[in-house]
Scaffold this active site. Sequence first.
Site, PDB file in Angstrom:
ATOM      1  CG  HIS A 197      -1.919   1.188   1.452  1.00  0.00           C
ATOM      2  ND1 HIS A 197      -3.133   1.331   0.929  1.00  0.00           N
ATOM      3  CD2 HIS A 197      -1.499   2.603   1.886  1.00  0.00           C
ATOM      4  CE1 HIS A 197      -3.510   2.516   1.228  1.00  0.00           C
ATOM      5  NE2 HIS A 197      -2.631   3.162   1.815  1.00  0.00           N
ATOM      6  CD  GLU A 198       1.670   3.789   3.730  1.00  0.00           C
ATOM      7  OE1 GLU A 198       2.046   4.988   3.098  1.00  0.00           O
ATOM      8  OE2 GLU A 198       0.638   3.648   4.294  1.00  0.00           O
ATOM      9  CG  HIS A 202       0.561   6.604  -0.581  1.00  0.00           C
ATOM     10  ND1 HIS A 202      -0.490   7.353  -0.955  1.00  0.00           N
ATOM     11  CD2 HIS A 202       0.098   5.839   0.429  1.00  0.00           C
ATOM     12  CE1 HIS A 202      -1.607   7.107  -0.136  1.00  0.00           C
ATOM     13  NE2 HIS A 202      -1.222   6.253   0.485  1.00  0.00           N
ATOM     14  CG  HIS A 237       0.210   9.192  -6.831  1.00  0.00           C
ATOM     15  ND1 HIS A 237      -0.669   9.555  -6.209  1.00  0.00           N
ATOM     16  CD2 HIS A 237       0.237   9.835  -8.054  1.00  0.00           C
ATOM     17  CE1 HIS A 237      -1.250  10.303  -6.595  1.00  0.00           C
ATOM     18  NE2 HIS A 237      -0.974  10.548  -7.967  1.00  0.00           N
TER      19      HIS A 237
END
Length: 675
Positions: A463-464, A467, A470
Site C-alpha cells: 500500500h505505502e 504512494h 505516485h
Amino acid sequence: MKNPFFEVSTLPYQLPPFAEIADEHYEEAFEKGMEEQLAEISAITRKRDFPMFANTFPALESSGQLLARVSHVFFNKSSADSTDFTNELEEKIAPKLAAHQDAILLDGFLYSRVKTVYESIDQQEALTPEDRYLVERWYLEMTLAGAGLDDAQKDRLKELNQQLATLTTKFEKNLLADTNELAVHLTDRADLDGLEGGEISAAAEAAAARGLEGFLVTLVLPTGHPFLAALTKPEVRAKVMAASRARGSHGGEFDNREILLEIVRLRAERAELLGFENHAAYVTKDETAGSPDAVAAMLGKLAPAAAKNAKAEQADLEKLAGHPVTAADWSYYTEKVRQEKYDVDTAALRPWFEAERVLKLGVFGAANALYGITFSERTDLVGYHPDVRIFEVANADGSPVGLYLLDLYTRDSKRGGAWMNPLVSQNLLLDQPVVVVNNLNVPKPAAGEPTLLTFDEVSTFFHEFGHALHGLFARVTYPKLAGTNVFRDFVEFPSQVNEMWMLWPEVLEKYATHFETGEPIDAGVVQRIRDSETFNEGFATSEYLAAALLDQAWHTLSATEAAEVTDVAAFEAAALAKVGLDNPAVPTRYSSAYFAHTFSGGYDAGYYSYIWSEVLDADTVEWFKQNGGLTRENGDRFRDLLLGVGGSKDPLEAYREFRGRDAVIEPLLTRRGLA
C-alpha cells in the site's frame, strides 16, 4: 558552519545532506525561509502591470524554496525520528508557519491578481491545460482560505489557524508520548505464548532499549494490536487492548480529550466564519465528494450491511469460543474460525514473508513487471537514521526516475502507522528531481535474526509503496501540483490499487518462499486465502466505518453544537449508536483521543477518503483483471494516465480517461461482502 538548507543540495537527486544537518540549522532555516518567501510574494504584489499568468504564477510557484527544503526534512524527522528538540521546535514553529501561510493565502493584493487571471482565463494567451488548472487551484484555495474576508474577519481567522496549529501539534506529541508510556511490560515469557520467535525477540529488544527486564509490547496506532491474533492468554490480550484504548483518555499530562474538544470548537467556528455550516462542509467543498451529504449517503449505505455481517461473524466466534467474545478476543478467535472454515492461519504464514524478499522480489518485483523500473541500493548515500535504506530508481531504458528511501522499523521516536513523505518534489519549473520516503512500523528483531512480516504488514508495505510510486512517477511543471498533491479523497486510490499485487500469482511465487527451507508458499493455502477474502469483512468494514462516521460526527457540528459537547466518551458512544456501529466487540479503529488522522494528521472530516477511493480502486482492479493483469502495457497505461499526472489535472477526469467511464460501486460491494 554554513546552514546546509541555505543552498540546493549537490547530492544525487538533491537528496538532503543529512550528515551535515544539525539541530541548530532547522529554526534558522525556517525563519529565513519564511522571510524570503514573503519578500518574493511582495515582489509579485508590488507589480503595477496588468495581472497575467506569465507575470504572476511562475514567480508565485518559484517562491519559498528554502522553506520547502527545511519543511520536507524537518516534518519527516519529527514523525519518524523525533527528539525532545524536534518536539519543542515543532510546537514553537507550528503557529508561526500557520501565520506565514495565512500571510500568503489571505494577502488581498495577491488574491486580486490571482482572481483577475482566473476571471480572464479565456483571454490569457497560450496557456496549457496544466497552466489553467494551476490558476483554478490557486483561486479556489485562496477563496476557501478566506482571502475575500474583511480585515476584522481575517484577524480572527489568523488567530484560529494559529491556535489550531498549536493544538494539533500538541495532540500528536501527547499521543506519541502516551503510546510509549502505555506499552505493556511483561516479565513472564509464558505471557507471550502464541507469538513467533521473531515477535518475542522484538519484544525483548524493545524492553532492553528502555532498560527493562523481560518483554515490552509496544502499541500500534489502530485499536487492534497484531499480537491479539496469537496471544493465547485472555488476560494478556485484555491488558494489551485496555492499554491501546486508554491512550489520550486516562488522565495525566498526555490526556487529549480537552485538546480535541477545543480543536472541534475552533474548526467549527472557523468554518462558520468562512461561510460554511460546519467544518465537514468546508473540507469537502474542495474534495471530489463535494459535500458531507454525499459522504453520509455513501457511508450510510454501507454501515447497516457491515454491522449485520459483523453480528453474524460474532455468532461464529462465540460458538467456537463457548462464551461471549470481547474486543480483545475477536482477532484470536477470528484466526481459529478462519482455520476451521478455510484451513488458513495467517499468523503461521510469517516465515514465508521475510522482509528482504518481500521488498526486492515482491514490492520492487511487481513494479518492475508493471513499469519496467529497476532499483539499485545506494549505500554511499546517508539517510536521516541508521535504519534508513536508499535506492536509486531507473526506467527500463536506464533514464533516472528518482530516489526511494525505506525506513522499515518501529522505534519509540517514530509515530505509529505507516506513511509516505516527499523529501524533494519533482517539478520542471525549478528543475527539481524527486526523492520520496516510506515509513513503516515493523518490530525489529535481534541482530542476526530475520525480519518476518505479518500478512497485514505485507499488505501495508504494498500500500505505502503505491504512494511512493505516485510520488516518483508524477511529472509536472509546477511545485503545487507535484506528486501526491491531489484531492485528499483521491490520494489513497493509487496506493490501494498497488495492494492487489501482493497476492498476484506471478508476484507471490517470487517472494513468498520459506526463509529457512526455500519452500514456496503452498498454492492450496493461497487459494484458501483468496476464498476467505470476504471473511471477517463485517468486522473490518464496521471498525473502519465507525471511525469514518465518528470523524464526520465531530466535524458536522455547528459552532453552537460544538460548544455544548463536554464529554468525549459520551459523544462518541452516541455517534456510534446513531449509525448502528456501537457493538462493544467491534470497537472503532481509532477512538477520538488517539484518532491521529483527524486531530493531527490532516484527514479531518476526510477519513472517509479511504473507502471513497476504494470505489475507484476496486473498479480499477476489475479493469486489470479484464485486460490481462500484470503487463507492461497495462502498467504503462496506469502510469501515463493516472500516476504520471500527479496533481496537474482533475483526478476524476484523469480516471475517466483511463477507465473510459466513471467508476461504479459494485466491485467494492462484492470485495467487502456487502453486495
